[in-house]
Design a protein around this motif. Sequence first.
Motif: not given
Length: 284
Positions: A24-29
Amino acid sequence: MTGFSSPGEVADALKSVDYLPDDRISQVVFLAERLDKPVLVEGPAGVGKTELAKALAQIHGRRLIRLQCYEGLDESKALYEWNYRKQLLRLQADEGADWAEVEDDIFSESFLLERPLLEALRSPEPVVLLIDEVDRVEIETEALLLEVLADFQASIPELGTVQAVTRPLVVLTSNNTRDLSDALKRRCLFLHIGYPEADREREILLTRVPELPEQLASQIAGVVRHIRDQPIRKAPSVSESIDWARTLLALGIEEVDEGVTTETLHVLLKYQADIDKVAAELGT
Ligand SMILES: Nc1ncnc2c1ncn2[C@@H]1O[C@H](COP(=O)(O)OP(=O)(O)O)[C@@H](O)[C@H]1O
Ligand SMILES: [Mg+2]
């Protein structure tokens, strides 16, 4: 900006600077950079919100400008302030001079004190702007942040509108102590960071405490996970599990059992009632 072509690339870049993201973190960034939107990162203390902004600055080779929020933060500390002392000295030195001229002078660039928001807007090099713990400012102060986030500009009555020279990458963090305004939330991509899965926590431990044996890292991640499931007031965060790992290393402990855990619970927990509760649950 470097321009990542997938969330997977973001993940690799973050890992290369010792930040271990979940999907999720990678996707939102990835999306924040694509859509050119600020990210609002929300979650409990010590889960890597601030660290994410630092890691982003690192992977882009950008300077990190941090606005640390607190109750009572106002425009003069967030945006700009006039250097009153210097203005006063100038006035004294110029007694009797033409007032209009003096006024123009003392409200000019060399009397301006840049605060983080203005600094980020005027930076000739693109920066990462971290607005940290935004839930601590009064809701009225959010309006100030909104102008900056919405238009990447700010108005200074004496100087006019300052338009961003380059586009900062903006990260806001919140510990959720109060609800943020809808207007602020609307501007941002929302990212919740919770406690990591045991596997990711193990990797974080091994990255942040390189001397830690893998076996111990797995045990720590497992025990911490278990403690987080207890009905306690303040669950241990990633920062605490890192502290615990360092503690166990310092004490020369190679194996975690109930006894060791009970003896060192004060590193993980911050309330005596929580310590008592978990110790009882561990049966020691
Ligand atoms: N995903 C992660 N990868 C690597 N280290 C992490 C990660 N999450 C947390 N940490 C560690 O936990 C510490 C606390 O994180 P921090 O960003 O200060 O927490 P907060 O969410 O309160 O801002 C960091 O200094 C870092 O060492
Ligand atoms: Mg923080």
